[in-house]
Design a protein around this motif. Structure first.
Motif, PDB file in Angstrom:
ATOM      1  N   PHE A  42      18.055 -21.880  15.553  1.00 41.54           N
ATOM      2  CA  PHE A  42      17.735 -20.903  16.593  1.00 41.54           C
ATOM      3  C   PHE A  42      17.233 -19.602  15.968  1.00 41.54           C
ATOM      4  N   GLU A  43      16.465 -19.721  14.895  1.00 32.94           N
ATOM      5  CA  GLU A  43      15.996 -18.526  14.190  1.00 32.94           C
ATOM      6  C   GLU A  43      15.159 -17.632  15.090  1.00 32.94           C
ATOM      7  N   GLU A  44      14.386 -18.239  16.001  1.00 29.45           N
ATOM      8  CA  GLU A  44      13.557 -17.449  16.908  1.00 29.45           C
ATOM      9  C   GLU A  44      14.285 -17.108  18.199  1.00 29.45           C
ATOM     10  N   GLN A  45      15.519 -17.600  18.355  1.00 28.26           N
ATOM     11  CA  GLN A  45      16.321 -17.318  19.545  1.00 28.26           C
ATOM     12  C   GLN A  45      17.733 -16.926  19.101  1.00 28.26           C
ATOM     13  N   GLU A  46      17.830 -15.829  18.417  1.00 26.59           N
ATOM     14  CA  GLU A  46      19.109 -15.432  17.830  1.00 26.59           C
ATOM     15  C   GLU A  46      20.188 -15.228  18.884  1.00 26.59           C
ATOM     16  N   GLN A  47      19.782 -14.860  20.118  1.00 25.30           N
ATOM     17  CA  GLN A  47      20.780 -14.646  21.162  1.00 25.30           C
ATOM     18  C   GLN A  47      21.516 -15.938  21.498  1.00 25.30           C
ATOM     19  N   VAL A  48      20.842 -17.081  21.319  1.00 28.67           N
ATOM     20  CA  VAL A  48      21.508 -18.370  21.558  1.00 28.67           C
ATOM     21  C   VAL A  48      22.594 -18.585  20.516  1.00 28.67           C
ATOM     22  N   PHE A  49      22.270 -18.296  19.263  1.00 27.48           N
ATOM     23  CA  PHE A  49      23.266 -18.423  18.200  1.00 27.48           C
ATOM     24  C   PHE A  49      24.448 -17.503  18.443  1.00 27.48           C
ATOM     25  N   GLN A  50      24.171 -16.276  18.897  1.00 23.18           N
ATOM     26  CA  GLN A  50      25.248 -15.325  19.162  1.00 23.18           C
ATOM     27  C   GLN A  50      26.123 -15.781  20.334  1.00 23.18           C
ATOM     28  N   ARG A  51      25.547 -16.592  21.237  1.00 19.51           N
ATOM     29  CA  ARG A  51      26.313 -17.068  22.396  1.00 19.51           C
ATOM     30  C   ARG A  51      27.165 -18.279  22.057  1.00 19.51           C
ATOM     31  N   VAL A  52      26.590 -19.269  21.355  1.00 17.30           N
ATOM     32  CA  VAL A  52      27.325 -20.512  21.089  1.00 17.30           C
ATOM     33  C   VAL A  52      28.046 -20.483  19.748  1.00 17.30           C
ATOM     34  N   GLY A  53      27.708 -19.522  18.867  1.00 19.68           N
ATOM     35  CA  GLY A  53      28.322 -19.466  17.552  1.00 19.68           C
ATOM     36  C   GLY A  53      29.821 -19.254  17.575  1.00 19.68           C
ATOM     37  N   PRO A  54      30.317 -18.202  18.280  1.00 16.60           N
ATOM     38  CA  PRO A  54      31.765 -17.970  18.288  1.00 16.60           C
ATOM     39  C   PRO A  54      32.589 -19.154  18.817  1.00 16.60           C
ATOM     40  N   PRO A  55      32.182 -19.796  19.932  1.00 17.20           N
ATOM     41  CA  PRO A  55      32.955 -20.970  20.358  1.00 17.20           C
ATOM     42  C   PRO A  55      32.958 -22.090  19.317  1.00 17.20           C
ATOM     43  N   ALA A 115      34.630 -18.864   9.135  1.00 15.09           N
ATOM     44  CA  ALA A 115      34.516 -17.508   9.673  1.00 15.09           C
ATOM     45  C   ALA A 115      33.798 -16.586   8.686  1.00 15.09           C
ATOM     46  N   ALA A 116      34.105 -16.721   7.389  1.00 13.77           N
ATOM     47  CA  ALA A 116      33.480 -15.862   6.379  1.00 13.77           C
ATOM     48  C   ALA A 116      31.979 -16.096   6.318  1.00 13.77           C
ATOM     49  N   VAL A 117      31.567 -17.371   6.381  1.00 14.88           N
ATOM     50  CA  VAL A 117      30.139 -17.683   6.338  1.00 14.88           C
ATOM     51  C   VAL A 117      29.451 -17.225   7.625  1.00 14.88           C
ATOM     52  N   SER A 118      30.089 -17.468   8.756  1.00 20.33           N
ATOM     53  CA  SER A 118      29.467 -17.165  10.050  1.00 20.33           C
ATOM     54  C   SER A 118      29.348 -15.669  10.292  1.00 20.33           C
ATOM     55  N   PHE A 119      30.440 -14.933  10.070  1.00 18.54           N
ATOM     56  CA  PHE A 119      30.433 -13.505  10.342  1.00 18.54           C
ATOM     57  C   PHE A 119      29.914 -12.678   9.166  1.00 18.54           C
ATOM     58  N   GLY A 120      29.649 -13.364   8.040  1.00 24.14           N
ATOM     59  CA  GLY A 120      29.099 -12.686   6.883  1.00 24.14           C
ATOM     60  C   GLY A 120      27.601 -12.918   6.765  1.00 24.14           C
ATOM     61  N   PRO A 121      27.177 -13.834   5.883  1.00 24.00           N
ATOM     62  CA  PRO A 121      25.743 -14.047   5.642  1.00 24.00           C
ATOM     63  C   PRO A 121      24.939 -14.451   6.874  1.00 24.00           C
ATOM     64  N   LEU A 122      25.552 -15.191   7.813  1.00 29.93           N
ATOM     65  CA  LEU A 122      24.795 -15.667   8.972  1.00 29.93           C
ATOM     66  C   LEU A 122      24.652 -14.598  10.059  1.00 29.93           C
ATOM     67  N   GLY A 123      25.410 -13.523   9.962  1.00 31.14           N
ATOM     68  CA  GLY A 123      25.232 -12.408  10.884  1.00 31.14           C
ATOM     69  C   GLY A 123      25.792 -12.607  12.270  1.00 31.14           C
ATOM     70  N   LEU A 124      26.736 -13.536  12.437  1.00 35.39           N
ATOM     71  CA  LEU A 124      27.361 -13.714  13.749  1.00 35.39           C
ATOM     72  C   LEU A 124      28.180 -12.469  14.071  1.00 35.39           C
ATOM     73  N   GLU A 125      28.110 -12.040  15.320  1.00 39.53           N
ATOM     74  CA  GLU A 125      28.799 -10.814  15.729  1.00 39.53           C
ATOM     75  C   GLU A 125      29.813 -11.110  16.822  1.00 39.53           C
ATOM     76  N   SER A 126      30.886 -10.337  16.819  1.00 42.00           N
ATOM     77  CA  SER A 126      31.925 -10.462  17.838  1.00 42.00           C
ATOM     78  C   SER A 126      32.359  -9.069  18.255  1.00 42.00           C
ATOM     79  N   GLU A 127      32.341  -8.812  19.575  1.00 40.29           N
ATOM     80  CA  GLU A 127      32.732  -7.496  20.079  1.00 40.29           C
ATOM     81  C   GLU A 127      34.244  -7.338  20.105  1.00 40.29           C
ATOM     82  N   ARG A 128      34.942  -8.443  20.018  1.00 45.45           N
ATOM     83  CA  ARG A 128      36.395  -8.391  19.939  1.00 45.45           C
ATOM     84  C   ARG A 128      36.822  -8.725  18.514  1.00 45.45           C
ATOM     85  N   SER A 129      38.064  -8.591  18.201  1.00 44.85           N
ATOM     86  CA  SER A 129      38.569  -8.780  16.849  1.00 44.85           C
ATOM     87  C   SER A 129      38.190 -10.158  16.297  1.00 44.85           C
TER      88      SER A 129
END
Length: 245
Positions: A42-55, A115-129
């Motif tokens: 989803f490189e061209e649709q990063e919002q999709v990754f941000q939506r399905v990544g945390p689950p 979690a380290a890979v996702s929230f680190g190099p891959l740039g996944l973001e979470s508004e909660r802890s």
């Protein structure tokens, strides 16, 4: 139940896992690789990754722990190792506690790496802890472990154990709400999803990402995940017999 015997069983299981690089790769490398693939798919649709990544961070440990635990426990049964151990002065709770302790330790490492890979190099973001999401992922990993231990009692070969993946895990993954909101499903599918434990595991993950307060749905999901985990462990203990197939 003896803490010393439980730790001894857990140490033996961890030693076996350390000597099995393919299993370790499945547990520790594959989930991280899947998150990398998802990110760049989803490189061209990063919002999709941000939506399905945390689950997925919360659900991938459930899947891998179910597969590995069911196969590992089946090997113990079919090789006679479990029966030999039960002939010793070791209680069922010592055995089950040892397996749970060993795979629980692996689940901690697996969850931390994903979690380290996702929230680190891959740039996944979470508004909660992020820590809260990691804890939920760990609980889901323990849920997968407990169901895997229980499912191993119904398989007589590793091939049959692998068959539980499409039979038990995939329907839950499709119906938990990750791909389609449950209220948008056919009513009979929504009813089925209401009795599947992964549905409640998923219910616990999304509220961990938006900024709104945790609600009753989150609490119910958490209670169900913990309850099913303990129930599956109890049923797993009941399936341990002196004579294994």
């Amino acid at each position: 139940m003896s803490a010393r015997r439980t730790l001894a069983v857990g140490h033996r299981v961890l030693t076996q896992l350390r000597r099995d690089p393919r299993t370790l790769a499945l547990l520790l490398v594959v989930p991280c690789l899947l998150m990398v693939i998802l990110r760049y798919a989803f490189e061209e649709q990063e919002q999709v990754f941000q939506r399905v990544g945390p689950p997925l961070v919360g659900l991938l440990p459930f899947i891998t722990m179910f597969i590995v635990t069911s196969i590992a426990m089946l090997r113990e049964r079919t090789s006679g190792t479990l029966e030999r151990m039960m002939s010793m002065p070791v209680a069922k709770l010592d055995l089950l506690g040892g397996y749970a302790l060993a795979f629980g330790a692996v689940a901690v490492v697996q969850t931390a790496l994903v979690a380290a890979v996702s929230f680190g190099p891959l740039g996944l973001e979470s508004e909660r802890s992020t820590l809260l999401l990691v804890v939920l992922a760990l609980l889901n990993a323990l849920l997968g472990m407990s169901l895997g231990l229980f499912a191993s009692a119904f398989a007589t070969s590793e091939f049959q154990a692998v068959q539980f993946m499409p039979a038990v895990v995939l329907p839950q993954l499709l119906l938990c709400g990750l791909f389609v909101a449950r209220e948008d499903m056919a009513r009979w599918l929504e009813a089925i999803s209401a009795v599947l434990p992964l549905t409640y595991a998923y219910d616990g993950v999304p509220p961990a990402t938006p900024p709104d307060a945790l609600g009753a749905r989150f609490v119910v999901g958490l209670v169900v995940v913990v309850g099913v985990t303990l129930g599956a462990l109890a049923l797993g203990a009941a399936s341990m017999r002196r004579r294994s197939g």
